[in-house]
Write a protein that holds these residues in place. Structure first.
Motif, PDB file in Angstrom:
ATOM      1  N   GLN A 147      44.058  42.776  50.704  1.00  0.00           N
ATOM      2  CA  GLN A 147      43.895  44.233  50.794  1.00  0.00           C
ATOM      3  C   GLN A 147      44.309  44.647  52.193  1.00  0.00           C
ATOM      4  OE1 GLN A 147      40.035  44.983  47.878  1.00  0.00           O
ATOM      5  NE2 GLN A 147      39.729  45.118  50.053  1.00  0.00           N
TER       6      GLN A 147
ATOM      7  N   LYS B 114      49.295  43.575  50.796  1.00  0.00           N
ATOM      8  CA  LYS B 114      48.869  43.039  49.510  1.00  0.00           C
ATOM      9  C   LYS B 114      50.068  42.460  48.761  1.00  0.00           C
ATOM     10  CE  LYS B 114      46.510  44.217  45.278  1.00  0.00           C
ATOM     11  NZ  LYS B 114      45.729  45.167  44.541  1.00  0.00           N
TER      12      LYS B 114
ATOM     13  N   THR C 123      41.126  38.140  45.186  1.00  0.00           N
ATOM     14  CA  THR C 123      40.517  39.185  46.015  1.00  0.00           C
ATOM     15  C   THR C 123      39.010  39.241  45.792  1.00  0.00           C
ATOM     16  OG1 THR C 123      42.552  40.486  45.991  1.00  0.00           O
ATOM     17  CG2 THR C 123      40.515  41.660  46.557  1.00  0.00           C
ATOM     18  N   ASN C 124      38.579  39.192  44.543  1.00  0.00           N
ATOM     19  CA  ASN C 124      37.144  39.227  44.238  1.00  0.00           C
ATOM     20  C   ASN C 124      36.421  38.007  44.780  1.00  0.00           C
ATOM     21  OD1 ASN C 124      37.346  41.711  42.944  1.00  0.00           O
ATOM     22  ND2 ASN C 124      37.678  40.790  40.938  1.00  0.00           N
TER      23      ASN C 124
ATOM     24  N   GLN D  94      49.189  40.136  38.858  1.00  0.00           N
ATOM     25  CA  GLN D  94      48.194  41.105  39.303  1.00  0.00           C
ATOM     26  C   GLN D  94      46.775  40.618  38.980  1.00  0.00           C
ATOM     27  OE1 GLN D  94      48.682  45.037  37.664  1.00  0.00           O
ATOM     28  NE2 GLN D  94      47.202  45.928  39.062  1.00  0.00           N
ATOM     29  N   SER D  95      46.594  40.003  37.831  1.00  0.00           N
ATOM     30  CA  SER D  95      45.291  39.470  37.441  1.00  0.00           C
ATOM     31  C   SER D  95      44.842  38.358  38.396  1.00  0.00           C
ATOM     32  CB  SER D  95      45.357  38.946  36.006  1.00  0.00           C
ATOM     33  OG  SER D  95      44.156  38.323  35.645  1.00  0.00           O
TER      34      SER D  95
ATOM     35  N   SER E 118      36.339  38.332  48.644  1.00  0.00           N
ATOM     36  CA  SER E 118      35.433  39.428  49.005  1.00  0.00           C
ATOM     37  C   SER E 118      33.971  38.997  48.908  1.00  0.00           C
ATOM     38  CB  SER E 118      35.704  40.631  48.115  1.00  0.00           C
ATOM     39  OG  SER E 118      34.954  41.727  48.532  1.00  0.00           O
TER      40      SER E 118
ATOM     41  N   GLU F 264      45.885  37.983  41.527  1.00  0.00           N
ATOM     42  CA  GLU F 264      45.609  38.615  42.821  1.00  0.00           C
ATOM     43  C   GLU F 264      44.208  39.217  42.824  1.00  0.00           C
ATOM     44  OE1 GLU F 264      48.840  41.409  43.239  1.00  0.00           O
ATOM     45  OE2 GLU F 264      50.081  39.953  44.320  1.00  0.00           O
ATOM     46  N   GLU F 265      43.839  39.891  41.734  1.00  0.00           N
ATOM     47  CA  GLU F 265      42.503  40.487  41.635  1.00  0.00           C
ATOM     48  C   GLU F 265      41.409  39.417  41.645  1.00  0.00           C
ATOM     49  OE1 GLU F 265      42.421  43.081  38.205  1.00  0.00           O
ATOM     50  OE2 GLU F 265      44.042  44.329  39.022  1.00  0.00           O
ATOM     51  N   GLU F 266      41.650  38.312  40.942  1.00  0.00           N
ATOM     52  CA  GLU F 266      40.665  37.223  40.922  1.00  0.00           C
ATOM     53  C   GLU F 266      40.457  36.657  42.322  1.00  0.00           C
ATOM     54  OE1 GLU F 266      39.758  32.918  38.731  1.00  0.00           O
ATOM     55  OE2 GLU F 266      41.644  33.963  38.300  1.00  0.00           O
TER      56      GLU F 266
ATOM     57  N   GLU G  15      38.339  50.351  51.041  1.00  0.00           N
ATOM     58  CA  GLU G  15      39.209  49.205  50.781  1.00  0.00           C
ATOM     59  C   GLU G  15      39.508  48.508  52.102  1.00  0.00           C
ATOM     60  OE1 GLU G  15      43.602  48.408  49.072  1.00  0.00           O
ATOM     61  OE2 GLU G  15      42.305  49.583  47.756  1.00  0.00           O
TER      62      GLU G  15
END
Length: 188
Positions: free
Chosen positions: A60, A76, A15-16, A8-9, A19, A11-13, A99
């Motif tokens: 997303q 996702k 995504t950021n 999850q970490s 983005s 994926e967030e990295e 989102e």
């Protein structure tokens, strides 16, 4: 940190990172050949197109690709691989202002596919299994790591020419050896 939390970490990295480079609606072309970021703040109607060989990872939102009556849904944490040119219908199903749909698309050329396929066959025990040329799979930490390194190259353009082709080759190899490789290898 558990494996799920690590995934999850990552994926967030990713995504950021994506983005920050996907500033406008639609396709955002990058300075790395074959790397594009797609952004949409609303669901879109079905679009008929010829899908070229690519990896599409949704960060997303949700999308469906339809081919000859078969639907491939992915969102996702999942990615789509198209190994050959295929006529498809694509539709963004889930996206909003809060989102937006966000996708990293990595287009492959025939030389990249041929090179990795040749080397992979030398190390693979799965020589005779073929697939449909399209599949959806779960994103794993190994592919996410490689994609993060690839996108981070946009911050150091002087490294792109040397490192991007190596990372893209790694991503192709990881796709070929992915868990679908155990059942129905898609020959890229």
């Amino acid at each position: 940190m558990s494996l799920e939390e690590q995934l999850q970490s990552k994926e967030e990295e990713l995504t950021n990172l994506v983005s920050s480079f996907a500033a406008k609606e639609g396709t955002n072309v990058t300075s790395i050949s074959g790397v594009e970021f797609i952004r949409s703040a609303k669901p879109l109607v079905p679009v008929h197109t010829m899908h070229e060989p690519a990896l599409c990872i949704v960060l997303q939102g949700r999308k469906v690709i339809s081919m000859i009556g078969e639907d491939f849904f992915y969102g996702k944490g999942e990615y789509l691989v198209v190994a050959v040119d295929l006529p498809v219908i694509g539709e963004i199903l889930k996206a909003s202002e809060m989102e937006p749909y966000l996708c990293l698309r990595l287009n492959f050329n025939l030389m990249q596919i041929a090179e990795v396929s040749k080397e992979y066959k030398q190390h693979s025990t799965n020589h005779n299994v073929t697939g449909r040329g399209i599949f959806v799979d779960q994103t794993d930490e190994v592919i996410l790591d490689a994609l993060i390194r690839l996108v981070k190259l946009l911050h150091t353009p002087e490294d792109t020419e040397i490192l991007a082709p190596l990372i893209i080759k790694e991503i192709l190899y990881r796709i070929m050896q992915g868990k679908l490789g155990q059942n129905r290898r898609v020959r890229l």
